[in-house]
Design a protein around this motif. Sequence first.
Motif, PDB file in Angstrom:
ATOM      1  N   GLY A   1       0.810  -1.221   0.000  1.00  0.00           N
ATOM      2  CA  GLY A   1       0.000   0.000   0.000  1.00  0.00           C
ATOM      3  C   GLY A   1       0.835   1.259   0.000  1.00  0.00           C
ATOM      4  O   GLY A   1       0.550   2.208  -0.745  1.00  0.00           O
ATOM      5  N   GLU A   2       1.877   1.277   0.817  1.00  0.00           N
ATOM      6  CA  GLU A   2       2.740   2.461   0.872  1.00  0.00           C
ATOM      7  C   GLU A   2       3.489   2.654  -0.453  1.00  0.00           C
ATOM      8  O   GLU A   2       3.669   3.777  -0.913  1.00  0.00           O
ATOM      9  N   ARG A   3       3.908   1.555  -1.049  1.00  0.00           N
ATOM     10  CA  ARG A   3       4.597   1.657  -2.339  1.00  0.00           C
ATOM     11  C   ARG A   3       3.643   2.146  -3.424  1.00  0.00           C
ATOM     12  O   ARG A   3       4.008   2.966  -4.268  1.00  0.00           O
ATOM     13  N   LEU A   4       2.418   1.641  -3.410  1.00  0.00           N
ATOM     14  CA  LEU A   4       1.430   2.042  -4.418  1.00  0.00           C
ATOM     15  C   LEU A   4       1.089   3.525  -4.285  1.00  0.00           C
ATOM     16  O   LEU A   4       0.847   4.196  -5.286  1.00  0.00           O
ATOM     17  N   LYS A   5       1.089   4.038  -3.059  1.00  0.00           N
ATOM     18  CA  LYS A   5       0.829   5.470  -2.864  1.00  0.00           C
ATOM     19  C   LYS A   5       1.912   6.320  -3.513  1.00  0.00           C
ATOM     20  O   LYS A   5       1.631   7.396  -4.042  1.00  0.00           O
ATOM     21  N   LYS A   6       3.169   5.836  -3.479  1.00  0.00           N
ATOM     22  CA  LYS A   6       4.293   6.624  -3.991  1.00  0.00           C
ATOM     23  C   LYS A   6       4.466   6.508  -5.500  1.00  0.00           C
ATOM     24  O   LYS A   6       4.762   7.493  -6.161  1.00  0.00           O
ATOM     25  N   THR A   7       4.318   5.308  -6.017  1.00  0.00           N
ATOM     26  CA  THR A   7       4.559   5.085  -7.446  1.00  0.00           C
ATOM     27  C   THR A   7       3.505   4.159  -8.023  1.00  0.00           C
ATOM     28  O   THR A   7       2.931   3.330  -7.319  1.00  0.00           O
ATOM     29  N   ASP A   8       3.306   4.290  -9.321  1.00  0.00           N
ATOM     30  CA  ASP A   8       2.381   3.405 -10.016  1.00  0.00           C
ATOM     31  C   ASP A   8       3.100   2.102 -10.347  1.00  0.00           C
ATOM     32  O   ASP A   8       4.334   2.056 -10.422  1.00  0.00           O
ATOM     33  N   LEU A   9       2.337   1.053 -10.567  1.00  0.00           N
ATOM     34  CA  LEU A   9       2.906  -0.246 -10.899  1.00  0.00           C
ATOM     35  C   LEU A   9       2.940  -0.421 -12.409  1.00  0.00           C
ATOM     36  O   LEU A   9       2.097   0.125 -13.129  1.00  0.00           O
ATOM     37  N   ASP A  10       3.893  -1.204 -12.892  1.00  0.00           N
ATOM     38  CA  ASP A  10       3.895  -1.493 -14.325  1.00  0.00           C
ATOM     39  C   ASP A  10       2.887  -2.610 -14.615  1.00  0.00           C
ATOM     40  O   ASP A  10       2.305  -3.201 -13.699  1.00  0.00           O
ATOM     41  N   GLU A  11       2.674  -2.896 -15.886  1.00  0.00           N
ATOM     42  CA  GLU A  11       1.665  -3.871 -16.308  1.00  0.00           C
ATOM     43  C   GLU A  11       1.882  -5.248 -15.675  1.00  0.00           C
ATOM     44  O   GLU A  11       0.943  -5.892 -15.223  1.00  0.00           O
ATOM     45  N   LYS A  12       3.110  -5.681 -15.633  1.00  0.00           N
ATOM     46  CA  LYS A  12       3.443  -7.009 -15.093  1.00  0.00           C
ATOM     47  C   LYS A  12       3.101  -7.100 -13.594  1.00  0.00           C
ATOM     48  O   LYS A  12       2.565  -8.109 -13.139  1.00  0.00           O
ATOM     49  N   GLU A  13       3.400  -6.034 -12.861  1.00  0.00           N
ATOM     50  CA  GLU A  13       3.108  -6.022 -11.422  1.00  0.00           C
ATOM     51  C   GLU A  13       1.604  -6.011 -11.150  1.00  0.00           C
ATOM     52  O   GLU A  13       1.146  -6.637 -10.196  1.00  0.00           O
ATOM     53  N   TRP A  14       0.849  -5.316 -11.986  1.00  0.00           N
ATOM     54  CA  TRP A  14      -0.596  -5.275 -11.793  1.00  0.00           C
ATOM     55  C   TRP A  14      -1.216  -6.661 -11.932  1.00  0.00           C
ATOM     56  O   TRP A  14      -2.241  -6.949 -11.307  1.00  0.00           O
ATOM     57  N   GLU A  15      -0.589  -7.515 -12.736  1.00  0.00           N
ATOM     58  CA  GLU A  15      -1.116  -8.875 -12.908  1.00  0.00           C
ATOM     59  C   GLU A  15      -1.052  -9.663 -11.601  1.00  0.00           C
ATOM     60  O   GLU A  15      -1.867 -10.552 -11.370  1.00  0.00           O
ATOM     61  N   GLY A  16      -0.086  -9.356 -10.745  1.00  0.00           N
ATOM     62  CA  GLY A  16       0.060 -10.073  -9.489  1.00  0.00           C
ATOM     63  C   GLY A  16      -0.755  -9.513  -8.336  1.00  0.00           C
ATOM     64  O   GLY A  16      -0.869 -10.151  -7.284  1.00  0.00           O
ATOM     65  N   VAL A  17      -1.353  -8.339  -8.509  1.00  0.00           N
ATOM     66  CA  VAL A  17      -2.091  -7.704  -7.421  1.00  0.00           C
ATOM     67  C   VAL A  17      -3.322  -8.523  -6.997  1.00  0.00           C
ATOM     68  O   VAL A  17      -3.542  -8.709  -5.795  1.00  0.00           O
ATOM     69  N   PRO A  18      -4.130  -9.060  -7.922  1.00  0.00           N
ATOM     70  CA  PRO A  18      -5.261  -9.887  -7.463  1.00  0.00           C
ATOM     71  C   PRO A  18      -4.815 -11.099  -6.633  1.00  0.00           C
ATOM     72  O   PRO A  18      -5.489 -11.461  -5.665  1.00  0.00           O
TER      73      PRO A  18
END
Length: 173
Positions: free
Chosen positions: A77-94
């Motif tokens: 959560g703290e990392r997401l607040k600071k920077t956006d994730l790339d496409e590959k990282e978003w795949e792992g969020v669910p």
Amino acid sequence: MTARRLLMLAASAHALAPAAQSRRALLTNTATGITTLVLSPAAASAGSKLEDGLALPDGARQFNEFQGLKGEWTRFGERLKKTDLDEKEWEGVPLLLRRVYDAGDDMLFMAKGLSKDKQEKAKKLAKDFQQGVKGADRPAQSKDRAAVIKAYEATAPLLSDFLDLTSDVPAEL
């Protein structure tokens, strides 16, 4: 009776037995005795992971899992607040959300050991946490950063509140 004694007994019985007794009968009798020794309850539990120190007992295991997932959720959560994730990282969020959702199950298990008044509060915190994390799944799949951050900000304090509720150390210390 130890396995060695059993084998010695079987061997001596074979030496004294008439020649008509076959090796097959000897092996069958020996195997039956060894199987009985191996499958006895005392021997079966002797090698468990818990007894070998490789696992934690219930309660401690859930608390350990809870702490790990809490830390992982906070770092994410703290990392997401600071920077956006790339496409590959978003795949792992669910997948991360599904694992973090399990912290709610650990919370429900740990709530069983609390006093009755605290149990109800703890169960409500766990259910609210799970609903908040579950609500972040669709936005995470659609890579909606703002909605996932909002879900994080709503659920992270619930984890801290749960820890405060389970703590029996006076606030003065």
